[in-house]
Design a protein around this motif. Structure first.
Motif, mmCIF file in Angstrom:
data_model
loop_
_atom_site.group_PDB
_atom_site.id
_atom_site.type_symbol
_atom_site.label_atom_id
_atom_site.label_comp_id
_atom_site.label_asym_id
_atom_site.label_seq_id
_atom_site.Cartn_x
_atom_site.Cartn_y
_atom_site.Cartn_z
ATOM 1 N N SER A 287 0.829 -1.201 0.000
ATOM 2 C CA SER A 287 0.000 0.000 0.000
ATOM 3 C C SER A 287 0.865 1.254 0.000
ATOM 4 O O SER A 287 0.528 2.253 0.643
ATOM 5 N N PHE A 288 1.990 1.189 -0.696
ATOM 6 C CA PHE A 288 2.874 2.349 -0.790
ATOM 7 C C PHE A 288 2.377 3.312 -1.860
ATOM 8 O O PHE A 288 1.750 2.905 -2.839
ATOM 9 N N ASN A 289 2.666 4.597 -1.675
ATOM 10 C CA ASN A 289 2.512 5.545 -2.758
ATOM 11 C C ASN A 289 3.898 6.054 -3.139
ATOM 12 O O ASN A 289 4.897 5.384 -2.861
ATOM 13 N N PHE A 290 3.994 7.201 -3.772
ATOM 14 C CA PHE A 290 5.292 7.678 -4.249
ATOM 15 C C PHE A 290 6.150 8.294 -3.152
ATOM 16 O O PHE A 290 7.318 8.598 -3.383
ATOM 17 N N GLU A 291 5.586 8.491 -1.951
ATOM 18 C CA GLU A 291 6.307 9.155 -0.878
ATOM 19 C C GLU A 291 7.486 8.298 -0.408
ATOM 20 O O GLU A 291 7.301 7.225 0.173
ATOM 21 N N GLY A 292 8.688 8.755 -0.666
ATOM 22 C CA GLY A 292 9.890 8.010 -0.307
ATOM 23 C C GLY A 292 10.309 7.010 -1.352
ATOM 24 O O GLY A 292 11.477 6.619 -1.398
ATOM 25 N N LEU A 293 9.360 6.567 -2.177
ATOM 26 C CA LEU A 293 9.705 5.632 -3.244
ATOM 27 C C LEU A 293 10.518 6.339 -4.320
ATOM 28 O O LEU A 293 11.494 5.784 -4.842
ATOM 29 N N ASP A 294 10.145 7.587 -4.614
ATOM 30 C CA ASP A 294 10.848 8.314 -5.669
ATOM 31 C C ASP A 294 12.312 8.565 -5.316
ATOM 32 O O ASP A 294 13.197 8.418 -6.165
ATOM 33 N N VAL A 295 12.607 8.889 -4.056
ATOM 34 C CA VAL A 295 13.991 9.202 -3.687
ATOM 35 C C VAL A 295 14.816 7.954 -3.406
ATOM 36 O O VAL A 295 16.045 8.032 -3.309
ATOM 37 N N ASN A 296 14.151 6.788 -3.250
ATOM 38 C CA ASN A 296 14.858 5.520 -3.023
ATOM 39 C C ASN A 296 14.866 4.620 -4.246
ATOM 40 O O ASN A 296 15.217 3.444 -4.144
ATOM 41 N N ILE A 297 14.474 5.145 -5.385
ATOM 42 C CA ILE A 297 14.275 4.299 -6.555
ATOM 43 C C ILE A 297 15.545 3.570 -6.976
ATOM 44 O O ILE A 297 15.488 2.486 -7.556
ATOM 45 N N SER A 298 16.713 4.108 -6.664
ATOM 46 C CA SER A 298 17.967 3.433 -7.027
ATOM 47 C C SER A 298 18.211 2.197 -6.185
ATOM 48 O O SER A 298 19.079 1.377 -6.518
ATOM 49 N N ARG A 299 17.453 2.041 -5.087
ATOM 50 C CA ARG A 299 17.645 0.889 -4.199
ATOM 51 C C ARG A 299 16.502 -0.123 -4.296
ATOM 52 O O ARG A 299 16.583 -1.194 -3.716
ATOM 53 N N ILE A 300 15.427 0.217 -5.001
ATOM 54 C CA ILE A 300 14.245 -0.647 -5.038
ATOM 55 C C ILE A 300 14.038 -1.150 -6.461
ATOM 56 O O ILE A 300 13.938 -0.358 -7.402
ATOM 57 N N ASP A 301 13.961 -2.478 -6.613
ATOM 58 C CA ASP A 301 13.905 -3.081 -7.941
ATOM 59 C C ASP A 301 12.491 -3.423 -8.382
ATOM 60 O O ASP A 301 12.134 -3.248 -9.543
ATOM 61 N N ILE A 302 11.663 -3.957 -7.470
ATOM 62 C CA ILE A 302 10.304 -4.379 -7.825
ATOM 63 C C ILE A 302 9.330 -3.672 -6.898
ATOM 64 O O ILE A 302 9.423 -3.793 -5.675
ATOM 65 N N TYR A 303 8.386 -2.917 -7.472
ATOM 66 C CA TYR A 303 7.482 -2.109 -6.653
ATOM 67 C C TYR A 303 6.101 -1.997 -7.299
ATOM 68 O O TYR A 303 5.321 -1.104 -6.962
ATOM 69 N N ASN A 304 5.765 -2.878 -8.197
ATOM 70 C CA ASN A 304 4.520 -2.792 -8.954
ATOM 71 C C ASN A 304 3.301 -3.150 -8.099
ATOM 72 O O ASN A 304 3.413 -3.693 -7.007
ATOM 73 N N ASN A 305 2.113 -2.833 -8.640
ATOM 74 C CA ASN A 305 0.822 -3.254 -8.069
ATOM 75 C C ASN A 305 0.619 -2.824 -6.619
ATOM 76 O O ASN A 305 0.407 -3.642 -5.737
ATOM 77 N N GLN A 306 0.667 -1.522 -6.390
ATOM 78 C CA GLN A 306 0.333 -1.014 -5.057
ATOM 79 C C GLN A 306 -1.181 -0.808 -4.953
ATOM 80 O O GLN A 306 -1.876 -0.651 -5.955
#
Length: 550
Positions: A287-306
């Protein structure tokens, strides 16, 4: 002299047959054999539970000995079916413990005793370096894998500070079942600072992920994904996991279920820059949104289907707002009315409504490629009723709903609708309207059998057949214990405080499974095929007795 000889004989007896001896090891192994249906194991060569005191277990299948003690037990492909006995704690020289469990691929119909939780005594095995209760046998048996023991995990696992490998996952490859371990993960696991591998995947753990797991700085593999239903966010302490090669926090849907399900983890995602850039990090179906996901994108590989994100409607301003998080300037909002695209807006989460209809938005972020967040639906309708307020609160074991109107014209009344997931609603009551009035009117309704988490909306209905929905509100019961009621029951009963669609198992007093079914919160559990008697109901985190009386 006689006293000295007697003392030597007593010391010899306790050394050979008491705690901390090969004999105590043998008795502990026999207890395991008897509690897990040893005669039906796939591999049990040499095991002799009917032997004599002093017999050595060191030639038994899967048993390794060093220095006159049992130091290893590997029954990976044996297919145990039952519970771990407390006597397991007497194997205090074990360095390796691997147990393979029996679970049928379509139903648990083999031995099926009443499974018990992992005993607290497992914390006595302070020499353990490798503990694997996952049961994955690595071969193509029709019967394989899946720890059948229920939760919660004992705090005493935190005593096993020499562990480098801990696997308590459910390893069923077809994902038809999840494991039965549930409840919160104990913070004491943060004591296992030598761990390089920790796998708790595909169980039913809930609650917050303990921040103490950030103490495990030697971890190279961490899996908390699968069917686990954690709430809250990713602990900030995970930034300390600088040795990770793989981190899985994703929720993976069970294909048996007709509706999509999501894990409860939500943002904002904390700083994860300490995790190696080459590590595989997976957080899908949460249930994540873009908050924090955008700035950590270089560390997160799979994040689909929230999961779907929130949408707000300001009736007075006629303004819709989509809460997608992240840097707003990077967000693109596509607004739909009645499934037709009506606007594309960059860098602004608001939309001015000019027409009635069913609205939703799709939001993308230029820093997070491949992920589209979708809002819930919002019905906008201009009707001759002005709803000023709508609220819900918990009072004792009931939920109290109240709403107020300032103007009504041709108002037939209000249907009260309830949902357990905020999407699928059903009518639970009706309150008549005032017809025509220019003065404020107050209304209320009492839900006497609320769910653990109840979502409500009003369906305002006019005499001419028009209707419109209010905004959705929610209220949580302060008591989260799952309770079967009524008890005694007839042809059906309910599970108060059931949180999600879950597997419910009903056993007779002998432990035989009499019924296994998926149940949604607020829906009855059908027992019409059961005869009168005493049964045990197993639901997530709870086993309880219920009387069926026809």
């Amino acid at each position: 002299m006689k006293h000295i000889l007697l003392a030597i004989l007593l010391l010899s007896f306790f050394t050979s047959s008491g705690q901390g001896s090969l004999e105590s090891d043998r008795l502990a192994l026999i207890a395991l054999y008897n509690s897990t249906n040893g005669p039906a194991w796939f591999e049990n060569a040499g095991w002799n539970p009917a032997g004599n005191p002093g017999d050595s277990p060191c030639g038994w299948y899967g048993v390794t000995c060093e220095g006159g003690r049992v130091t290893g037990l590997n029954l990976l492909q044996s297919g145990l079916d039952g519970s771990i006995p407390p006597a397991i704690g007497n194997l205090d020289q074990l360095k390796t413990l691997i147990l393979g469990w029996t679970v049928l691929t379509d139903a648990r119909t083999a031995y099926n005793p009443p499974y018990l939780p992992i005993p607290t005594e497992i914390g006595n095995l302070t020499n353990l370096e490798h503990l694997d209760l996952s049961g994955d046998n690595g071969i193509d048996y029709d019967i394989y894998g899946g720890l059948p023991l229920p939760g919660p995990l004992p705090e005493s696992l935190g005593n096993l500070t020499k562990l480098t490998y801990l696997n308590l996952s459910c390893m069923l490859r077809d994902m038809k079942f999840h494991g039965e371990l549930n409840g919160p993960i104990p913070g004491s696991l943060g004591n296992l600072v030598n761990l390089t591998y920790l796998n708790l995947g595909s169980q039913q753990f809930s609650g917050a992920i303990p921040s103490e797991l950030g103490n495990l700085t030697k971890l190279e593999f961490l899996n908390l994904g699968g069917a686990n239903q954690f709430t809250g966010g990713i602990p900030a302490s995970f930034n300390n996991l600088t040795s990770l090669n793989s981190l899985s926090l994703g929720y993976y849907n069970n294909p048996c279920c007709a509706i999509p399900l999501y894990g409860g983890l939500e943002g904002p995602i904390p700083d994860l820059s300490g995790i190696p850039a080459l590590a595989s990090v997976s957080i899908p179906n949460n249930s994540f949104n873009f908050e924090g996901l955008d700035v950590n994108i270089s560390r997160i590989d799979i994040y689909n289907n929230q999961a779907k994100i929130g949408i707000d409607y300001n009736v007075g301003a006629k303004l819709l707002t989509a809460e997608a998080g992240g840097t707003i300037a990077n967000n693109t909002y596509k607004w739909y009315r009645n499934n037709v695209l009506v606007a594309t807006i960059v860098g602004n989460k608001d939309y001015n409504v000019t027409e009635d209809g069913t609205y939703y938005a799709e939001v993308t972020n230029s820093a997070v490629p491949g992920l589209t967040l979708t809002t819930e639906n919002e019905v906008v309708a201009t009707l001759p009723v002005t709803l000023v307020s709508f609220s819900a609160s918990n009072i004792g074991e009931q939920n109290y709903l109240a709403w107020k109107t300032s103007f009504e014209n041709n108002s037939e009344g209000f249907a009260i609708e309830r949902s357990w997931d905020g999407n699928k609603f059903e009518k639970i009551g009706f309150v008549a309207g005032r017809g025509n009035t220019n003065t404020g009117s107050d209304y209320n309704f009492i839900d006497r059998s609320p769910l653990f988490l109840s979502y409500y909306r009003l369906k305002q209905m006019d005499f001419d057949g028009k209707f419109a929905y209010s905004r959705v509100i929610s209220v949580k019961s302060p008591d989260d214990e799952i309770v079967a009621y009524p008890n005694p029951a007839g042809n059906h009963f309910y599970l108060k405080n059931l949180k999600d669609k879950s597997v419910i198992i009903i056993r007779n007093p002998e432990g035989k499974i009499m019924s296994k079914q998926f149940v949604e919160p607020g829906k009855p559990v059908d027992v019409s095929n059961l005869t009168s008697g005493l049964y045990t109901v197993t639901s997530p985190g709870k086993s309880q007795k219920i009387v069926i009386r026809k």
